[in-house]
Design an enzyme around this catalytic site. Sequence first.
Site, PDB file in Angstrom:
ATOM      1  N   MET A 287       1.030  -1.135   0.067  1.00 35.53           N
ATOM      2  CA  MET A 287       0.116   0.158   0.130  1.00 35.53           C
ATOM      3  C   MET A 287       0.940   1.106   0.076  1.00 35.53           C
ATOM      4  SD  MET A 287      -2.814   1.389   2.767  1.00 35.53           S
ATOM      5  CE  MET A 287      -1.460   1.808   3.746  1.00 35.53           C
TER       6      MET A 287
ATOM      7  N   SER B 134      -2.639   2.586  -6.119  1.00 31.39           N
ATOM      8  CA  SER B 134      -4.061   2.549  -5.545  1.00 31.39           C
ATOM      9  C   SER B 134      -4.820   3.533  -6.207  1.00 31.39           C
ATOM     10  CB  SER B 134      -3.961   2.950  -3.867  1.00 31.39           C
ATOM     11  OG  SER B 134      -3.429   2.157  -3.216  1.00 31.39           O
TER      12      SER B 134
ATOM     13  N   ASP C 109      -9.297  -0.880   2.883  1.00 29.76           N
ATOM     14  CA  ASP C 109     -10.052  -1.691   1.817  1.00 29.76           C
ATOM     15  C   ASP C 109      -9.340  -1.311   0.465  1.00 29.76           C
ATOM     16  OD1 ASP C 109     -11.663  -3.169   0.591  1.00 29.76           O
ATOM     17  OD2 ASP C 109     -13.354  -1.607   0.559  1.00 29.76           O
ATOM     18  N   GLU C 110      -7.840  -1.952   0.586  1.00 32.77           N
ATOM     19  CA  GLU C 110      -7.101  -1.666  -0.855  1.00 32.77           C
ATOM     20  C   GLU C 110      -6.643  -3.187  -1.107  1.00 32.77           C
ATOM     21  OE1 GLU C 110      -4.460   1.893  -0.988  1.00 32.77           O
ATOM     22  OE2 GLU C 110      -4.523   1.391   1.157  1.00 32.77           O
ATOM     23  N   TYR C 111      -6.256  -3.529  -2.399  1.00 32.35           N
ATOM     24  CA  TYR C 111      -5.615  -4.572  -2.987  1.00 32.35           C
ATOM     25  C   TYR C 111      -6.691  -6.059  -2.905  1.00 32.35           C
ATOM     26  CZ  TYR C 111      -2.048  -1.187  -2.614  1.00 32.35           C
ATOM     27  OH  TYR C 111      -1.420   0.266  -2.775  1.00 32.35           O
TER      28      TYR C 111
END
Length: 412
Positions: A1, A14, A178-180
Amino acid sequence: MRTFNKLFLTKAASFVMVLTLLFFSACKKDVSNTSPDPKINKSITGKNALAVGVSGPKAVCYVEVNTEDLRNVGNYYLASGQQLFDIGIIFAANINYDTVADTAQLYFNSQVTTVLSGAATYIKPLQNKGIKVLLSILGNHEGAGICNFPTQAAATAFAKQLSAAVTKYGLDGIDFDDEYADYGTNGTGQPNAYSFVYLVTALRQLMPTKIISFYDYGPAASELSYNGVTVGSKVNYSWNAIYGTFSVPNVPGLSASNLGPAAIDIQNTSASTAASLATQTVSGSYGIYLTYNLPNSDVHTYLSSVSNALYGQATVYNTGTPATGVTFYQDINYGGTVTSAIPKGTYTLSQLQAYGFVDNWASSVQIPSGWTVIMYKNDSFGGTSWTLTSSNANFVNLSPNANDAVTSVKIQ
């Protein structure tokens, strides 16, 4: 991230993902305490706890433990001796997807495993200084994330994994990011309206006195209410996810004191911008100031630009043993906000406040061996007094009850 040298960990990456999800999905962006004593655990569940040892916004710091040492969070102090950072966040654990069982699974890479399994070395020293340590959770390109649990039972099952990790490693809470997730990979579902609400509701039930925070980003940022239940009623804090900017998270149920509109990347945001964002934080009465990318090197000069604006004090860097002295804690069992070490002497309330002490606030105290502490109910050593010759973990048990009652002190 959040590093700038690995594609799968970059904010630039992102942003590309944000645009993609904006185009293809309906999401807006991808960018009880039961104790009779309300003071107990107030610093965790309460919405307006002060920064560590000093009045002002909480300073929060994400640490990329793949490359940096989490313990460096504890080496930064204000000029008056209080810790600079209130919360240190281990970045990051992952959500993997078990294609056989069709379930989300909590995963730790080798570096995160080292930190967690070495909690006595990496985590406890920070907690002993009054710093809360959270574990950040995010996707791992396998289709599983915080926003696509197919059922309430599935969300609860994952919440149980998180709660178990907090208990096992002695953590102070969980941070959601709430990533990847790469929703849809491995045949997983797309983000839905109920998943994140179910998750934080279950986790709050499992961890009623721990911190839950939300990095305001990704599909989950537009799915914050379901069937009358808001994410803000279950989490303690939320903060802006775009470094170098000031943007107030829109999280129903959270007030300004629980929000962090300012976010900086220590290694990439200019000192002038960092200072300006800190000034805006104070002027808006917001309760959080978010930092990311703390390096192993000494950056106290840069951080002074922030702390001068937040607290009116410069930052100092000290890797040595803190000064010996008496430390008062906001909560029982040496929990919550802690003062800096107070040396021998006599202290009225105004003198104690220089060390981060708050009137009618202390619930426990740690005292060096051989020292004596006389606590007084009134300022200038008046009223009821209590004499302690060793540390005391719960002022409720003193006679009479001294909890939230101390105003001045003599240390001998």
